[in-house]
Design a protein around this motif. Sequence first.
Motif, mmCIF file in Angstrom:
data_model
loop_
_atom_site.group_PDB
_atom_site.id
_atom_site.type_symbol
_atom_site.label_atom_id
_atom_site.label_comp_id
_atom_site.label_asym_id
_atom_site.label_seq_id
_atom_site.Cartn_x
_atom_site.Cartn_y
_atom_site.Cartn_z
ATOM 1 N N GLU A 18 14.194 1.001 -4.984
ATOM 2 C CA GLU A 18 14.894 0.504 -4.003
ATOM 3 C C GLU A 18 14.357 -1.196 -3.854
ATOM 4 O OE1 GLU A 18 13.972 1.791 0.175
ATOM 5 O OE2 GLU A 18 12.818 3.357 -1.301
ATOM 6 N N ARG A 19 15.043 -1.838 -2.992
ATOM 7 C CA ARG A 19 14.778 -3.212 -2.787
ATOM 8 C C ARG A 19 13.294 -3.415 -2.183
ATOM 9 N NH1 ARG A 19 16.507 -7.525 1.047
ATOM 10 N NH2 ARG A 19 17.212 -5.933 2.225
ATOM 11 N N ARG A 20 12.584 -4.200 -2.729
ATOM 12 C CA ARG A 20 11.311 -4.362 -2.233
ATOM 13 C C ARG A 20 11.375 -4.944 -0.595
ATOM 14 N NH1 ARG A 20 6.707 -6.988 -5.056
ATOM 15 N NH2 ARG A 20 6.872 -8.674 -3.444
ATOM 16 N N PRO A 21 10.763 -4.467 0.269
ATOM 17 C CA PRO A 21 10.739 -5.066 1.824
ATOM 18 C C PRO A 21 10.018 -6.262 1.715
ATOM 19 C CG PRO A 21 9.083 -3.251 1.562
ATOM 20 C CD PRO A 21 9.725 -3.300 0.363
ATOM 21 N N GLU A 22 10.551 -7.099 2.694
ATOM 22 C CA GLU A 22 9.708 -8.528 3.034
ATOM 23 C C GLU A 22 8.388 -8.201 3.562
ATOM 24 O OE1 GLU A 22 11.349 -11.059 6.039
ATOM 25 O OE2 GLU A 22 10.845 -12.515 4.916
ATOM 26 N N LEU A 23 8.511 -7.197 4.757
ATOM 27 C CA LEU A 23 7.260 -6.978 5.498
ATOM 28 C C LEU A 23 6.722 -5.501 5.514
ATOM 29 C CD1 LEU A 23 5.330 -7.704 8.156
ATOM 30 C CD2 LEU A 23 7.569 -7.163 9.381
ATOM 31 N N SER A 24 5.478 -5.279 5.129
ATOM 32 C CA SER A 24 5.125 -4.067 5.449
ATOM 33 C C SER A 24 4.085 -3.932 6.273
ATOM 34 C CB SER A 24 4.072 -3.809 3.792
ATOM 35 O OG SER A 24 5.220 -3.733 2.834
ATOM 36 N N VAL A 25 3.774 -2.824 7.022
ATOM 37 C CA VAL A 25 2.763 -2.667 7.970
ATOM 38 C C VAL A 25 1.940 -1.205 7.486
ATOM 39 C CG1 VAL A 25 2.430 -2.271 10.513
ATOM 40 C CG2 VAL A 25 4.180 -3.616 9.599
ATOM 41 N N VAL A 26 0.707 -1.835 7.510
ATOM 42 C CA VAL A 26 -0.153 -0.614 7.323
ATOM 43 C C VAL A 26 -1.034 -0.055 8.676
ATOM 44 C CG1 VAL A 26 -2.803 -0.421 6.079
ATOM 45 C CG2 VAL A 26 -0.960 -1.707 5.003
ATOM 46 N N ILE A 27 -1.110 1.120 8.670
ATOM 47 C CA ILE A 27 -1.425 1.709 10.103
ATOM 48 C C ILE A 27 -2.596 2.716 9.551
ATOM 49 C CG2 ILE A 27 -1.159 2.527 12.200
ATOM 50 C CD1 ILE A 27 1.773 1.241 12.210
ATOM 51 N N PRO A 28 -3.901 2.675 9.780
ATOM 52 C CA PRO A 28 -4.701 3.667 9.482
ATOM 53 C C PRO A 28 -4.682 4.728 10.430
ATOM 54 C CG PRO A 28 -5.902 1.729 10.204
ATOM 55 C CD PRO A 28 -4.739 1.465 10.341
ATOM 56 N N MET A 29 -4.673 5.932 10.147
ATOM 57 C CA MET A 29 -4.517 7.155 11.306
ATOM 58 C C MET A 29 -5.395 8.241 11.271
ATOM 59 S SD MET A 29 -0.621 8.053 12.388
ATOM 60 C CE MET A 29 -0.645 7.179 13.944
ATOM 61 N N TYR A 30 -6.443 8.419 12.433
ATOM 62 C CA TYR A 30 -7.316 9.439 12.360
ATOM 63 C C TYR A 30 -6.964 10.225 13.609
ATOM 64 C CZ TYR A 30 -11.342 11.822 12.043
ATOM 65 O OH TYR A 30 -12.773 12.966 11.891
ATOM 66 N N ASN A 31 -6.278 11.520 13.419
ATOM 67 C CA ASN A 31 -6.319 12.197 14.661
ATOM 68 C C ASN A 31 -5.502 11.326 15.694
ATOM 69 O OD1 ASN A 31 -7.594 14.176 13.441
ATOM 70 N ND2 ASN A 31 -9.458 13.910 14.454
#
Length: 344
Positions: A18-31
Amino acid sequence: MTQTTQPAPAPAGIVTQERRPELSVVIPMYNEADNLTLLVEKLTPVLERASDSFEVVFVDDGSRDGTLEGLRRAHELDPRFRAISFSRNFGKEIAIAAGLDHTRGDAVVIMDADLQHPPEMIETFMARWREGFENVYGQRVDRTADSPLRRMLTMRFYRLFSNFGEMSLPPGAGDFRLLDRKAVNALRAMPERARFSKGLYAWIGFRSIGVPFEVQERAFGESKFSYRTLTRFALDGLMSFSTLPLKVWTYVGTVISIGALATAVYFIFTTMTYGADVPGYASLIVSIMFFAGVQLMSLGILGEYIGRIFAEVKRRPLYLVGERIGVEGGDSPMPPQRPGSSGA
Ligand code: UDP
Ligand code: MG
């Protein structure tokens, strides 16, 4: 992994992805199961305003609560929210690195899951990025959300680092930031294990600008960082960006030797003038203890560096992925080969 055949260029007209997004958000999650619903709720309208195509890549860092189930549900409700899940807890720094490996956007925002980083800031970040900035970092204006002891230690560390590190860190800058694709590729080209990302962000350079923001209180739960992990982290930072702790021993040794020589001269002089003085246990014991201490300390410092060299030469993968939720990508968890080999 290793390629045995030349990668064939994708034939025109065949949509592989699918189309590449313009904006990516990375969110690390621990519990962070408790924060997830609120986070998605707050993030969605902001991201829709900030860009017409976005994705969010959660990295479940081996959580033991319902985080993973929550992420599966979030993806079902809105496929723009994707996730990878680690086989165990690898730590926030590595979770961020893994997130960056799995993003496709031209701009990538990194933020915490606990809403301490206000999502609305992303719009400002995007505006700066559109102006041409490639490393847009959030700058905390105050640290009242942290305990006084932690604030004091943080300040000390920054001062130490700017005195002895390879470069200075902008005050108040952390992981909350937007990186251009170029900067992301630069970070991905650094597969080191002892990841002190604040140092790495500064090291890569690029057109950088700070955007002040106020840190919010944690929405749910409590900080995952104890003073012990923070100390470890500070040590990693100093050791990976400074060789001063190694070199300082040459100077300390020189000064002590000169002192010892001067003392010897003094003793020869007094013995010849006034005769020998029998007692001297105290000074002997003190000097033996002192030199033993200095030697153990310098050995310890060498050990710290050698331990880090050992960790790097083992070349273990940085992380292991247990599950992918709406994320494609090579199955290899190995550090990426040199990305972005095109271009000068
Ligand atoms: N985090 C993580 N792995 C860890 C510890 C923390 O992915 O081993 C994540 C955590 O879920 C949060 C972010 O890193 O999204 C910041 O953690 P926290 O709020 O506990 O740190 P603080 O705000 O106290 O620096
Ligand atoms: Mg926090």
